[in-house]
Design a protein around this motif. Structure first.
Motif, PDB file in Angstrom:
ATOM      1  N   ARG A 173      -6.827  -4.652  -6.476  1.00 17.63           N
ATOM      2  CA  ARG A 173      -6.383  -3.367  -6.248  1.00 17.63           C
ATOM      3  C   ARG A 173      -7.794  -2.469  -5.599  1.00 17.63           C
ATOM      4  NH1 ARG A 173      -3.730  -3.776 -11.355  1.00 17.63           N
ATOM      5  NH2 ARG A 173      -1.948  -3.987 -11.522  1.00 17.63           N
ATOM      6  N   GLU A 220      -3.048  -3.098  -2.536  1.00 18.01           N
ATOM      7  CA  GLU A 220      -2.495  -4.313  -3.179  1.00 18.01           C
ATOM      8  C   GLU A 220      -2.487  -5.442  -2.826  1.00 18.01           C
ATOM      9  OE1 GLU A 220       0.144  -5.541  -7.687  1.00 18.01           O
ATOM     10  OE2 GLU A 220      -0.520  -3.147  -7.265  1.00 18.01           O
ATOM     11  N   VAL A 235      -7.545   1.310  -5.045  1.00 15.77           N
ATOM     12  CA  VAL A 235      -6.875   2.969  -5.623  1.00 15.77           C
ATOM     13  C   VAL A 235      -8.500   3.510  -5.728  1.00 15.77           C
ATOM     14  CG1 VAL A 235      -6.439   3.913  -7.292  1.00 15.77           C
ATOM     15  CG2 VAL A 235      -5.947   1.430  -7.542  1.00 15.77           C
ATOM     16  N   ALA A 249      -3.954  -9.897  -9.400  1.00 14.01           N
ATOM     17  CA  ALA A 249      -3.631  -8.348  -8.186  1.00 14.01           C
ATOM     18  C   ALA A 249      -4.927  -7.818  -8.044  1.00 14.01           C
ATOM     19  CB  ALA A 249      -2.401  -7.217  -9.466  1.00 14.01           C
ATOM     20  N   THR A 262      -2.690   3.547  -2.649  1.00 11.51           N
ATOM     21  CA  THR A 262      -3.035   2.231  -3.184  1.00 11.51           C
ATOM     22  C   THR A 262      -2.680   1.619  -2.928  1.00 11.51           C
ATOM     23  OG1 THR A 262      -2.533   3.819  -6.380  1.00 11.51           O
ATOM     24  CG2 THR A 262      -2.139   1.403  -5.812  1.00 11.51           C
ATOM     25  N   ARG A 276       0.649  -1.424  -0.511  1.00 14.24           N
ATOM     26  CA  ARG A 276       0.027  -0.346  -0.005  1.00 14.24           C
ATOM     27  C   ARG A 276       1.090   1.218   0.240  1.00 14.24           C
ATOM     28  NH1 ARG A 276      -2.279   3.526   3.492  1.00 14.24           N
ATOM     29  NH2 ARG A 276      -4.395   4.631   2.448  1.00 14.24           N
TER      30      ARG A 276
END
Length: 544
Positions: free
Chosen positions: A199, A178, A201, A197, A176, A156
């Motif tokens: 995420r 992940e 965001v 992945a 962000t 992060r």
């Protein structure tokens, strides 16, 4: 780290879905036979690493560092009336365990930076914080010529800008996160793998209270998914000196608005072993990217933010070709590398907003992006000396990075914020008995910026009108650093030394950026510089 490698362009299908380069840092891969480490104490910063054998099959690695420039240089860390304070610290812990043909690693990293600026001209206080968190688990499995490397991780990155003035308070957080999994199988010339992945965001999310407006719609966190599979194969063809490497990477991406994107990116590389110490290679391929970075800073401040691909911001992609030559001579005491590259870029997005938009209007970052296309092209040369009392390298890079936009705010071709057509570096270290002498010389073209055409004051707030986008450049950048080490002890069992260094020996006034400045009742638009041009430092270094 056991190894650090920088890749300027994609030469393998295992390369992630990014249009840029990659910095690959390998975790420790060997077990210490006894406790050892190194520690540096300095007037600007200190750092240390300790390696502790836990058993015959496992070890613990602990690192930490911190900067405290204010203790010595606080009164000089000013930018012409703006008082600046800077702090940073980070920590890393790695556990390595080895059983027969298997390595297991657990790794944790935490780092954070903090800048505070008091601007007396604008009667403002600025606070900028950013940092990274990383947790990972690695498993390396080796059996009968087959190696499988698997990594599960969470990372992060976050940043936040706070501005306080008499009439307003402004915050600009972004982050962000992940969660990912990677697994790669290698056997001979074959390499294959899968990646995932997930995420979360948060792009720019302004929060403000001012005389113009109170409140702002909250920017929601955007959740995306990215899945990839790839295969690479290298094989000698025609002649033993020629190797062909082919690969393909297939990806599937699901955006937060439920839009699906897919891509298939092929890659082809030809390698020629022209002699015992030289290699010539040619490469071409395509790439896609599903997360991008932008922002209103043209000088690389952490106010830049990440945003994911979606129906409004389709994935960026590129076509690229490159040629490289690598040769060692004089029994590889010297090494020469050269690279020529061209990359065509599509769906490039440029941020055309500014901070005043956030303070005065209903703000959506999507409205501040212009979509276009562009290219990066250039060449790199490096000559290095790797052995002997004198070691170092000379490097020169020429590059152009241009974008074309056809929107309402931008039209025509523009240089990117990071374009520096010419860059020269000279690095040397000379070892003599108990002494090490070091020198680093950097020269680079000035970076582009958008200059201001005129200013207006509206309700005591500055409103600007700008000239052509990135139509001007900062002055060329020049810096010469020197250092010397004196070793009190230099044996295989341990070392101790004192280091004296001078940053920016010639005192060259490098431009930070241009801005409209109000100071002591006077107005000016000019480049700003640090008050302190030459920065000396002393530190003490020990290994055990």
């Amino acid at each position: 780290f056991s190894d650090v490698a920088f890749t300027t362009s994609r030469h393998s299908a295992s390369f992630p879905n990014r249009l840029g380069g990659e910095l690959d840092m390998e975790l420790p891969d060997s077990l210490p036979v006894r406790a050892n480490g190194e520690v540096t104490f300095g007037v600007m910063s200190s750092q240390g690493t300790v390696r502790l054998p836990v058993s015959s099959h496992s070890a613990l690695f602990v690192s930490a560092r911190a900067a405290y420039l204010d203790l010595l240089y606080g009164r000089w860390l000013n930018v012409e009336g703006s008082r600046m304070r800077y702090f940073f610290d980070d920590y890393n812990v790695t556990w390595l365990s080895r059983f027969r043909g298997d390595d297991f690693r657990l790794n944790a990293y935490l780092g954070k930076d903090h800048v505070k600026i008091t601007d007396t001209g604008y009667q403002s206080d600025f606070s900028l914080k950013w940092g990274n968190t990383l947790l990972s688990a690695d498993w390396d499995h080796r059996r009968r010529g087959i190696q499988v490397h698997t990594t599960a991780y969470y990372t992060r990155y976050h940043n936040g800008l706070d501005i306080m003035q008499e009439e307003q308070y402004f915050k600009l957080p972004s982050s962000t996160g992940e969660l990912g999994l990677k697994s790669i199988l290698s056997s001979g010339g074959l390499k294959a793998g899968v990646e995932m992945a997930l995420r979360a965001v948060l792009p720019q999310s302004p929060e403000r209270e001012s005389s113009f407006r109170i409140g702002q719609p909250v920017q929601e966190t955007e959740h995306t998914q990215e899945y990839s599979a790839f295969v690479d194969y290298a094989h000698e063809v025609l002649i033993p000196e020629m190797t062909v490497e082919g690969g393909v990477r297939a990806s599937l991406y699901r955006s937060f608005d439920h839009t699906l994107f897919g891509s298939v990116d092929p890659l082809l590389t030809l390698n020629f072993q022209t002699s015992g110490y030289s290699t010539l290679s040619f490469s071409c391929g395509t790439q896609h990217q599903y997360i991008s970075q932008t922002g209103f800073s043209s000088i690389g401040l952490p106010t830049d933010f990440w945003y994911p691909a979606s129906s409004a911001h389709r994935p960026q992609y590129s076509y690229d070709v490159s040629a490289a030559y690598d040769v060692g001579f004089n029994s590889e005491r010297y090494h020469l590398t050269a690279e020529l590259f061209y990359k065509r870029l599509f769906r490039q997005e440029e941020y055309v907003g500014n901070m005043m938009d956030m303070l005065t209007d209903t703000y959506r970052f999507d409205d501040q992006l212009e979509e276009g296309k562009g290219y990066n092209t250039g060449f790199n040369l490096m000559l290095s000396k790797r052995r002997g009392a004198l070691t170092g390298w000379l490097s020169y890079a020429y590059g152009r990075s241009r974008r074309r936009f056809d929107g309402d705010n931008l039209r025509g071709w523009y240089p990117t914020n990071h374009e520096r057509p010419h860059e020269f570096n000279a690095v040397a270290t000379w070892h003599y008995r108990r002494w090490d002498f070091g020198s680093t010389l950097v020269f680079a073209s000035g970076t582009p910026f958008t200059s201001v055409k005129s200013f207006y004051l509206v309700n005591n707030h500055v409103v600007s009108q700008f000239n052509r986008y990135n139509g001007d450049r900062l002055s060329p950048y020049f810096r010469w650093d020197v250092s010397v080490n004196y070793y009190f002890r230099n044996t295989p069992r341990g070392k101790s030394a004192v280091n004296l260094s001078l940053y920016n020996l010639t005192g060259h006034r490098n431009d930070l950026f241009y801005r409209f400045k109000i100071f002591n009742g006077r107005y000016a638009y000019k480049a700003l510089h640090f008050i302190l041009h030459v920065m000396p430092s002393i530190s003490y270094y020990i290994t055990f």
